[in-house]
Design an enzyme around this catalytic site. Structure first.
Site, PDB file in Angstrom:
ATOM      1  CG  HIS A   1      87.337  79.416  82.117  1.00  0.00           C
ATOM      2  ND1 HIS A   1      86.648  80.303  81.323  1.00  0.00           N
ATOM      3  CD2 HIS A   1      86.759  78.197  81.910  1.00  0.00           C
ATOM      4  CE1 HIS A   1      85.693  79.651  80.660  1.00  0.00           C
ATOM      5  NE2 HIS A   1      85.754  78.372  80.996  1.00  0.00           N
TER       6      HIS A   1
ATOM      7  CG  HIS B   1      87.360  74.612  78.774  1.00  0.00           C
ATOM      8  ND1 HIS B   1      86.693  75.040  77.655  1.00  0.00           N
ATOM      9  CD2 HIS B   1      86.610  75.022  79.836  1.00  0.00           C
ATOM     10  CE1 HIS B   1      85.591  75.672  78.014  1.00  0.00           C
ATOM     11  NE2 HIS B   1      85.509  75.671  79.331  1.00  0.00           N
ATOM     12  CD  GLU B   2      87.420  74.427  83.572  1.00  0.00           C
ATOM     13  OE1 GLU B   2      87.380  75.552  84.125  1.00  0.00           O
ATOM     14  OE2 GLU B   2      86.445  73.911  83.011  1.00  0.00           O
TER      15      GLU B   2
END
Length: 453
Positions: free
Chosen positions: A26, A22-23
């Protein structure tokens, strides 16, 4: 104790994998948009390990493994040197900020598809939706032992889990599904199951049981563990025999034996009991005796075969497996199916059709992580895929603090041509924190209630 340690370990592994992806979503898009990333952290709190690359980004693993974050250069976070202002997140065009924020949930969606692809290539073993016993609504609809559910309202059913989900959804909607089954002879029938007759406030976690279904794989096998001394069984049967028929009637589970023995006793005389013993099929003469149970005061015909006390899991009889190429569309289909089911459940909880007891927290997640890890890599991959999809959906909710809340801010900015005021965003953050705290509190309550009950 080992289950507790295992649950904690596998939850940490699961969250570590999902949060990292997920990170990274980003991080990867932020770097492509020219934003300076100050820290990429897996976990919260004090770093247990960290290193800084040549671009000035600190990569860290922190002490509390329940999440993670990417910290970017941003004037909202503090003073930014004039020379680095072009690399600040808040200075980027709104479409780039939308892309950066949306990249986290999208990364989880991509991971979900990849995990399901790997699961299908390996092959996920499961149980078929074969009826073992039918009572109540199921019997009234015409279901009998040996029926194998093929489809519910046109939706293909591959496993008993698919059947449970389809029945539960129909029951929540107070809908009577049309169920396609194939009987023991392979003949197909369509049966209407009156789930709308379930009482108000029914247990949504046990719809199939309330409808009168017992699945074939859940029933105790007709295995002779021991025989009662002096009984008819002690004279012809030995431990390890698997009973397959009594007087010509097939036996599929231990529960089938007693009704057949009562029928045999009422008929009178000697009959044949068929068993499998060391790979051989035998037909043996046996005759039940009339007995009186001193504990219950009941009288009945018996062979003297106590039910097994140590049950082994039934062997899997269904497997979903595809080649590497065929697994690609299968993974996309499964992702769409899971996403549709998750969004439908959220909608039903908001409208009151589904109970808020369906919301689970970290305790349940940890237990399921441990249980699926024990079942095998195929099931753990499926669990990770479902959790990754859930993480994507939750993060896309328009709740301030979450990615979806930030996307809502940026979409408003895109429409009105200017950012929201700091006061409005601050108010939204407080509202978002309150909503998130309430949701987490409810999830913890449900977890603890399940443990207690």
């Amino acid at each position: 104790m080992s289950d507790i340690v295992g649950s904690i370990w596998w939850m940490v592994v699961a969250l570590g994998v999902l949060v990292t992806f997920h990170e990274f979503g980003h991080y990867w898009v932020a770097k492509r948009c020219g934003v300076k990333v100050l820290r990429f952290s897996v976990g919260f709190g004090k770093p247990l390990w960290s290193r800084t690359d040549r671009h000035g980004t600190e990569f860290a693993i922190a002490a509390i493994p329940l999440g993670g974050y990417v910290k970017m250069l941003d004037e909202a976070e503090g003073d930014v040197p004039a020379s680095e202002l072009p690399q600040a997140f808040n200075r980027k065009p709104v479409l780039q900020r939308i892309a950066i924020v949306a990249a986290g949930p999208i990364a989880n969606l991509v991971l979900c598809v990849a995990l399901l692809w790997a699961m299908f290539v390996i092959g996920r073993q499961d149980y078929s939706a074969t009826v073992g016993q039918a009572r109540g609504l199921a019997a009234k609809a015409g279901f009998v032992a040996g029926d194998r559910i093929q489809a519910v309202d046109g939706q293909t059913i591959n496993t008993w889990g698919d059947a449970l989900q389809a029945m539960t959804t129909a029951a929540m909607d107070r809908h009577d599904p049309q169920i396609l089954v194939s009987d023991r002879m392979g003949v197909e029938h369509t049966r209407s199951l009156s789930l709308s007759d379930l009482p108000a406030g029914f247990d949504q976690e046990n719809v199939a049981g309330l409808a009168g279904f017992a699945w074939q794989h859940q029933l105790a096998p007709a295995l002779v563990e021991k025989t009662q001394p002096g009984s008819p069984a002690s004279k012809v049967l030995i431990a390890g025999d698997l009973i397959t028929a009594v007087d010509g009637d097939p036996v599929r589970s231990f529960g089938d034996i007693s009704p057949l023995v009562q029928k045999l006793g009422a008929r009178g005389g000697v009959a044949m009991i068929e068993v499998e013993r060391n790979g051989e099929r035998l037909a043996l003469d046996i005759q039940p005796v009339w007995t009186h149970d001193q504990d219950s005061g009941k009288e009945y015909w018996t062979l003297g075969i106590p039910p097994p006390t140590q049950l082994k899991p039934a062997p899997y009889d269904a497997k979903q497996q595809f080649g590497p190429l065929a697994a690609i569309p299968a993974a996309f289909r499964e992702t769409g199916k899971l996403a549709s089911g998750s969004l439908g459940m959220i909608r039903r909880m908001l409208t009151g059709q589904a109970s808020i007891k369906n919301i689970s927290g970290p305790i349940t997640i940890a237990q399921v992580a441990n249980a699926t890890a024990k079942r095998g890599i195929d099931w753990f991959l499926y669990f990770l895929a479902l959790l990754s999809l859930s993480l994507a959906i939750i993060n896309l909710m328009p709740i301030p603090v979450l990615d979806g809340g930030h996307l809502l801010y940026y979409l408003i900015e895109l429409v009105k041509g200017s950012p929201l005021s700091e006061r409005a965003m601050a108010t939204g953050q407080y509202v978002g924190l309150a909503m998130l705290a309430s949701l987490m509190g409810l999830a913890f309550y449900n977890d603890i209630f399940r443990l207690v009950t």
